[in-house]
Design a protein around this motif. Structure first.
Motif, short mmCIF file in Angstrom:
data_model
loop_
_atom_site.label_atom_id
_atom_site.label_comp_id
_atom_site.label_asym_id
_atom_site.label_seq_id
_atom_site.Cartn_x
_atom_site.Cartn_y
_atom_site.Cartn_z
N MET A 1 0.85 -1.20 0.00
CA MET A 1 0.00 0.00 0.00
C MET A 1 0.87 1.24 0.00
SD MET A 1 -2.87 1.22 2.78
CE MET A 1 -3.95 -0.10 2.35
N TYR A 2 0.45 2.27 -0.75
CA TYR A 2 1.21 3.51 -0.78
C TYR A 2 0.92 4.28 0.50
CZ TYR A 2 3.21 7.82 -2.55
OH TYR A 2 3.98 8.92 -2.73
N LYS A 3 1.96 4.79 1.17
CA LYS A 3 1.80 5.55 2.40
C LYS A 3 2.16 7.00 2.17
CE LYS A 3 2.70 1.56 5.37
NZ LYS A 3 3.52 1.02 6.46
N PHE A 4 1.23 7.89 2.54
CA PHE A 4 1.49 9.32 2.41
C PHE A 4 2.31 9.79 3.62
CE2 PHE A 4 -1.10 10.34 -1.14
CZ PHE A 4 -2.17 9.45 -1.11
N GLY A 5 3.20 10.75 3.37
CA GLY A 5 3.86 11.41 4.48
C GLY A 5 2.89 12.34 5.19
N VAL A 6 3.22 12.74 6.43
CA VAL A 6 2.32 13.59 7.21
C VAL A 6 2.05 14.91 6.50
CG1 VAL A 6 2.05 14.83 9.39
CG2 VAL A 6 3.05 12.54 9.38
N LEU A 7 3.12 15.55 6.00
CA LEU A 7 2.95 16.83 5.32
C LEU A 7 2.08 16.68 4.08
CD1 LEU A 7 3.58 19.81 5.02
CD2 LEU A 7 5.69 19.19 3.83
N SER A 678 1.59 12.91 -22.99
CA SER A 678 1.00 11.89 -22.13
C SER A 678 0.56 12.45 -20.78
CB SER A 678 2.01 10.76 -21.90
OG SER A 678 1.59 9.90 -20.87
N ALA A 679 -0.72 12.26 -20.47
CA ALA A 679 -1.19 12.65 -19.14
C ALA A 679 -0.58 11.76 -18.07
CB ALA A 679 -2.72 12.57 -19.09
N VAL A 680 -0.25 10.53 -18.42
CA VAL A 680 0.36 9.61 -17.46
C VAL A 680 1.75 10.11 -17.07
CG1 VAL A 680 1.11 7.24 -17.08
CG2 VAL A 680 -0.97 7.68 -18.39
N ASP A 681 2.56 10.43 -18.06
CA ASP A 681 3.92 10.90 -17.77
C ASP A 681 3.92 12.28 -17.13
OD1 ASP A 681 4.83 8.56 -18.80
OD2 ASP A 681 5.72 9.42 -20.61
N ASN A 682 2.83 13.02 -17.29
CA ASN A 682 2.75 14.37 -16.71
C ASN A 682 1.79 14.44 -15.53
OD1 ASN A 682 4.34 16.45 -18.52
ND2 ASN A 682 3.37 14.98 -19.94
N ALA A 683 1.44 13.28 -14.97
CA ALA A 683 0.48 13.24 -13.87
C ALA A 683 0.95 14.06 -12.67
CB ALA A 683 0.22 11.80 -13.45
N PHE A 684 2.26 14.16 -12.48
CA PHE A 684 2.81 14.90 -11.34
C PHE A 684 2.43 16.38 -11.37
CE2 PHE A 684 5.88 15.40 -14.74
CZ PHE A 684 6.31 16.71 -14.62
N ARG A 685 1.96 16.88 -12.51
CA ARG A 685 1.61 18.29 -12.63
C ARG A 685 0.24 18.63 -12.06
NH1 ARG A 685 5.15 20.61 -16.35
NH2 ARG A 685 6.25 19.12 -17.70
N LEU A 686 -0.57 17.64 -11.71
CA LEU A 686 -1.96 17.90 -11.31
C LEU A 686 -2.04 18.85 -10.12
CD1 LEU A 686 -4.98 17.23 -11.68
CD2 LEU A 686 -4.66 15.39 -10.01
N SER A 705 -5.64 2.46 -19.98
CA SER A 705 -5.16 3.84 -20.09
C SER A 705 -5.56 4.65 -18.87
CB SER A 705 -5.71 4.48 -21.37
OG SER A 705 -5.19 5.78 -21.55
N THR A 706 -6.82 4.50 -18.44
CA THR A 706 -7.27 5.22 -17.25
C THR A 706 -6.62 4.66 -15.99
OG1 THR A 706 -9.40 5.66 -18.31
CG2 THR A 706 -9.29 5.97 -15.95
N LEU A 707 -6.50 3.34 -15.92
CA LEU A 707 -5.90 2.72 -14.73
C LEU A 707 -4.44 3.12 -14.58
CD1 LEU A 707 -7.53 -0.79 -15.12
CD2 LEU A 707 -7.94 0.82 -13.25
N GLN A 708 -3.72 3.23 -15.68
CA GLN A 708 -2.33 3.65 -15.60
C GLN A 708 -2.21 5.10 -15.17
OE1 GLN A 708 -0.41 2.67 -19.31
NE2 GLN A 708 -0.52 0.46 -18.94
N LEU A 709 -3.16 5.94 -15.61
CA LEU A 709 -3.16 7.32 -15.15
C LEU A 709 -3.44 7.38 -13.65
CD1 LEU A 709 -3.13 10.37 -15.49
CD2 LEU A 709 -5.52 10.26 -16.25
N ALA A 710 -4.42 6.59 -13.19
CA ALA A 710 -4.71 6.56 -11.76
C ALA A 710 -3.50 6.10 -10.96
CB ALA A 710 -5.91 5.65 -11.51
N ARG A 715 0.93 7.37 -7.26
CA ARG A 715 2.37 7.34 -6.96
C ARG A 715 2.95 8.74 -6.83
NH1 ARG A 715 5.82 4.26 -10.77
NH2 ARG A 715 4.20 4.14 -12.35
N ALA A 716 2.28 9.72 -7.47
CA ALA A 716 2.74 11.11 -7.35
C ALA A 716 2.13 11.81 -6.14
CB ALA A 716 2.40 11.88 -8.62
N GLY A 717 1.32 11.08 -5.36
CA GLY A 717 0.71 11.67 -4.17
C GLY A 717 -0.40 12.65 -4.49
#
Length: 766
Positions: A1-7, A678-686, A705-710, A715-717
C-alpha cells in the motif's frame, strides 16, 4: 500500500476541503427539484417539439427517401415518393414492433422503435437495422425477425483488418465469365474449373507466415487476370477484458480483442497478379509502396488494362494512387499526396470509408477527380488518369470542400458541400454548390443562412436539403437537381411549445485565437432562469479530437444538464480540430496535449470581458474519449486557468491507444512527443480537482489507459476521485455517471454539498 507522508496528507486534506470561489448564483441552495430537472430536461423538451425530421436516406429504388419524424417525443418513419410527392408510413410500425418483440423478448413500442435508420429491400418486403451490437432483419410480409449478434471480440475488425489465411475449398472467388473458381489451400491459391474437372495451382510458396489472401482477390472484368494481396502478418497485440458483473451469470467473463497500438509491427500487404490464360504469376515491383500502413482494396479498370489501389505510407505523410499494368505488372504512381505533417486521408462527410477523402474515376480512369489540401484548404482537382498530370484545380479559395454529393460525368458537373465561403457567417455552416469540371460555373444552391445537410438520390435526379441553425428549427425540402427547382416542403418543425416552456437556444460567440487573426467559434448554453445581472460559473464541454469539429451548428432541443443547476456550459472549436484551413489543423500534429487550449483560454477571456455574467474564476471542464484526454490536459498544462475537470474514458497516453489515431496525429516512429503529450507521464503536474470515469469493458480506448493514469497519480501523491463503471463500453451508463459529474461540479465549483442520495433513494427521479 502507498503511504502518504504527514505533510503530504495535511496538504491533501487542505486541498480537498478548499471551497470554490463564490458567485452570485451560489446564494441559492440547490434543491432536489433542480437535480430532477437536470436529469430529465432532455426528455421533457423532446416531447414539446412537433414534426422534427432526422437526416433522410434514399432507398435503393432511387425514387423514394425515408426520414424519421419526431412529434411529442414519438417517432415514425415516413416514406416520400420524390416523383409524386406522396408521403406515407415507411412500414406498419405496430406490426414491426410486435414481430421484433416476439423475436427479442423485449417490449419495444411502435412509436419509439430503437433504431434511427434501416435498409429496405428493393421489393420493399424486408428491412434490416442495428440495435446496439445486433443486426436485425425483419420480413414485412410474414412479420418474422431474425438476428445476428456480434460478440465483443468481433469489434477487433475495426482495428485489425488483416485478411485471414483461409484454407477452405468451398469458399471461392468466381471469375466474371463463370469458368473459374479461385480458392485457397495450404496458404496458396488454386483454380478450379466450373465443372470441377481441373484443379490448377497458381502458387507454391505460401505459408502461415506469408500467405495469399483469398478475400482480397479481384478478377479483371474480362476474366483474363486475377489480382490480390499476399500477407505477411504483423504483431497481434491483444487487449484483455474481464467483465466483472455479467448480467447472465455469476462468474466474471474474460475475453480478448486484437487491438494494434502505436509502433506495433503491422501486416505487410504485397499485391500479386496472375495471367489466367498462361497460368503464370506476373511480378509486381513493390518499390513504389514501401513500408505501407495500408493498401486499399484492388479496383480494376473496366477495360481490364490494369488495376489501382491506394497506398498509405506509414507515418501518413505520403498517400499515393498506384496503377499496375495487367499485361506487364509495371507499376506507376498516378497521384501523390505529400505532407510534412500528415495527409488527412479520412473520407469526406457522407462518403464511404474506402480510401482517400474523395476520388472519382471519370470514363474508366481517363480522368480522376481528387480531393487534396495541397494549397492549404481541402479542394477538388482534376487529373489526367492516363498520365497522372494535373489538368486543373476545380475549386479554390480560402474555404473547404466538406463533401461531394454527386458527379455527373456527362454534363461534367459536380455537386458538393463546402463551408467558409461566406465571410459574413459562421465558417462551419455547410452550403451546397455546383461547379463544372474546369472550375467554372460555380453556383450557390442553398441561400438560407443555416447549416445544410444534402442527400442526393442515387441517380442524381433529386436531392433533399435538411437545414437549420442552433436557433432555427429544421426544414426538410425536396429539389430537382437539373434546375434546382423546389418540388416540395417535406417537413417544417414547430417549436412554439418548447420555447414557451423556457427553452432558449445557445448563443454563438467568436473571438481571436492565439495568432491574433483567426476567429475561434463556439457556443454558450445559458443557465436556467438566466438573469444578466447575476454572475454564473462556467464549465466547458470539450472534444478536440482532430478528426472533426464538434460545436453543434444545427438545431437540437438538447439541453446541457449543468445549465439546470446554475452553470454556463460552453463548447468551442480551437486550433487542431478539423474543417478549417490546413494550418489550423496542423496544430494537432505531434501535439495532442495542445487540444486548442490556448485558443479556448483566449475565447473564455473575451467572453468574460464582453459579458459581465460570465464568471471564469473557477473554470470547469469535462469531456469523454479524446475529450477526456483534453480535459485532463487542461488541468495538467493550464492549471492557472482550468481548476476542476471530469475526464471520461480518455486516451491519456497515445502509446496505449488505437494505432491509426495515434500515428495519424502523433506521428511514426513513436517519439518523445508521445511522452510530452501523455497525461500519465505528466500526472505529477496535477493541481486542480479531478474526477476520472472509466468503463470496465471499453472497446474504443483500452481501459488500462485510465488505470495507468490513476496509478501514476497515486504514486505522485495526487488526490482525485474516480469511478469505474462495471460492464460499460466506451460511453458509460448515462444516469449514474451523469449524476456523479453533476455532483462533482456542484461540490467543487458551487461549493455546495450535494444531497445524500443513499438516504433519499431513487424516488426523487419519479
Amino acid at each position: 500500500m502507498y503511504k502518504f507522508g504527514v505533510l503530504t496528507l495535511v496538504l491533501l486534506v487542505q486541498q480537498a476541503s478548499a471551497a470554490a470561489g463564490p458567485t452570485d448564483n451560489t446564494a441559492n441552495q440547490l434543491q432536489l427539484s433542480d437535480y430532477k430537472r437536470a436529469m430529465t430536461i432532455g426528455d421533457q423538451y423532446a416531447k414539446l417539439t412537433t414534426n422534427v425530421p432526422d437526416v433522410p436516406f434514399w432507398l435503393a429504388d432511387g425514387e423514394s427517401f425515408v426520414y424519421r419524424q419526431t412529434t411529442k417525443g414519438k417517432h415514425q418513419f415516413i416514406l416520400v415518393n420524390a416523383a409524386t410527392g406522396t408521403k406515407q408510413p415507411a412500414f406498419d410500425h405496430t406490426r414491426l414492433a410486435a414481430a421484433l418483440n416476439r423475436a427479442s423478448h423485449k417490449d419495444y413500442k411502435a412509436d419509439n422503435l430503437p433504431f434511427a435508420g434501416f435498409k429496405m429491400a428493393k421489393d420493399a418486403g424486408r428491412i434490416t437495422f442495428n440495435i446496439e451490437n445486433t443486426r436485425w432483419s425483419c420480413d414485412l410480409v410474414s412479420d418474422a425477425c431474425t438476428s445476428n449478434t456480434m460478440p465483443p471480440q468481433a469489434y477487433q475488425y475495426r482495428y485489425d483488418r488483416t485478411p485471414p489465411a483461409e484454407n477452405n475449398r468451398e469458399k471461392t472467388s468466381v471469375s466474371p465469365d463463370g469458368k473459374w473458381l479461385a480458392y485457397s489451400k495450404n496458404y496458396n491459391l488454386f483454380l478450379r474449373s466450373k465443372d470441377g474437372s481441373r484443379n490448377i495451382p497458381l502458387t507454391w510458396d505460401g505459408s502461415e507466415s506469408n500467405y495469399y489472401a483469398l478475400s482480397t482477390l479481384k478478377w479483371s472484368p474480362d476474366s483474363r487476370h486475377l489480382a490480390g494481396y499476399r500477407i505477411r502478418p504483423g504483431h497481434k497485440r491483444q487487449v484483455h477484458y474481464l467483465e466483472s458483473s455479467p448480467r447472465d451469470q455469476l462468474q466474471p467473463k474474460h475475453w480478448t480483442m486484437t487491438y494494434p497500438k502505436a509502433g506495433d509491427t503491422l501486416a505487410l500487404h504485397q499485391p500479386v497478379l496472375f495471367d489466367i490464360v498462361s497460368r503464370r504469376q506476373i511480378a509486381v515491383d513493390n518499390a513504389s509502396f514501401p513500408n505501407p500502413y495500408s493498401l486499399s482494396p484492388i479496383l480494376w479498370w473496366k477495360d481490364g488494362r490494369g488495376f489501382t489501389f491506394e497506398f498509405n505510407q506509414r507515418a501518413h505523410q505520403l498517400y499515393r494512387v498506384v496503377e499496375v499494368d495487367a499485361t506487364t505488372g509495371q507499376v506507376r504512381s498516378l497521384i501523390d499526396e505529400v505532407s510534412h505533417t500528415f495527409v488527412d486521408y479520412q473520407p469526406l462527410v457522407n462518403q464511404p470509408r474506402t480510401g482517400k477523402t474523395f476520388r472519382y474515376d471519370v470514363d474508366d480512369g481517363k480522368e480522376i477527380i481528387w480531393a487534396s489540401e495541397r494549397d492549404g484548404y481541402e479542394h477538388l482537382y482534376l487529373f489526367n488518369g492516363r498520365t497522372g498530370e494535373l489538368k486543373n484545380q476545380i475549386t479554390r479559395g480560402d474555404w473547404v470542400v466538406r463533401t461531394v454529393y454527386y458527379v455527373d460525368p456527362v454534363k461534367r458537373q459536380i455537386w458538393f458541400g463546402a463551408s467558409g465561403m461566406n465571410p459574413a457567417e459562421d465558417p462551419y455552416f455547410v452550403h451546397a454548390y455546383r461547379i463544372d469540371f474546369d472550375g467554372k460555373g460555380l453556383t450557390a444552391l442553398t441561400p438560407e443562412l443555416a447549416n445544410h445537410h444534402i442527400e442526393f438520390s442515387p441517380d442524381g435526379r433529386y436531392y433533399v436539403d435538411l437545414w437549420s441553425r442552433i436557433d432555427a428549427p429544421p426544414r426538410l425540402m425536396l429539389y430537382r437537381a437539373s434546375d434546382n427547382a423546389e418540388l416540395m416542403q417535406v417537413e417544417s418543425a414547430e417549436i412554439s411549445e418548447l420555447v414557451a416552456a423556457g427553452w432558449q437556444p445557445p448563443l454563438s460567440f467568436h473571438a481571436k485565437g492565439r495568432d491574433g487573426e483567426t476567429d475561434i467559434w463556439g457556443i454558450i448554453h445559458l443557465p436556467v432562469n438566466f438573469d444578466p445581472n447575476k454572475r454564473y460559473p462556467v464549465v466547458e464541454h470539450i472534444y478536440a479530437g482532430p478528426t472533426r469539429s464538434s460545436v453543434p451548428k444545427s438545431f437540437s432541443a438538447f439541453v446541457e444538464p449543468l445549465t439546470q443547476l446554475g452553470f454556463i456550459v460552453v463548447q468551442i472549436d480551437g486550433m487542431g480540430t478539423n474543417n478549417r484551413s490546413r494550418a489550423f489543423h496542423d496544430v494537432a500534429w505531434k501535439n495532442l496535449k495542445d487540444g486548442g487550449l490556448p485558443d479556448r483560454i483566449l475565447w473564455h477571456k473575451a467572453a468574460s470581458a464582453k459579458y459581465p455574467w460570465y464568471d471564469i474564476s473557477n473554470l470547469g471542464i469535462f469531456g469523454g474519449s479524446a475529450g477526456g484526454q483534453n480535459a485532463m490536459s487542461a488541468l495538467l498544462f493550464h492549471p492557472d486557468f482550468y481548476k476542476v475537470a471530469v475526464a471520461s474514458n480518455g486516451s491519456y497516453d497515445n502509446r496505449m491507444d488505437q494505432i491509426w489515431w495515434s500515428e495519424q496525429w502523433m506521428g511514426w516512429p513513436v517519439g518523445i512527443e508521445y511522452s510530452q503529450s501523455s497525461a500519465v507521464d505528466n500526472a505529477f503536474r496535477l493541481q486542480g480537482k479531478l474526477l476520472l470515469i472509466a468503463s470496465e469493458t471499453d472497446r474504443i480506448v483500452d481501459p488500462s489507459s485510465t488505470l495507468q493514469l490513476a496509478d501514476r497519480l497515486i504514486r505522485a501523491g495526487k488526490y482525485f476521485d474516480w469511478l469505474v463503471v462495471p460492464g460499460a463500453d466506451h460511453v458509460a451508463p448515462s444516469s449514474y455517471s451523469k449524476l456523479k459529474l453533476l455532483d462533482f461540479f456542484v461540490r467543487n465549483i458551487l461549493g455546495q454539498e450535494p444531497p445524500n442520495w443513499n438516504a433519499i433513494g431513487s424516488n426523487w427521479r419519479e
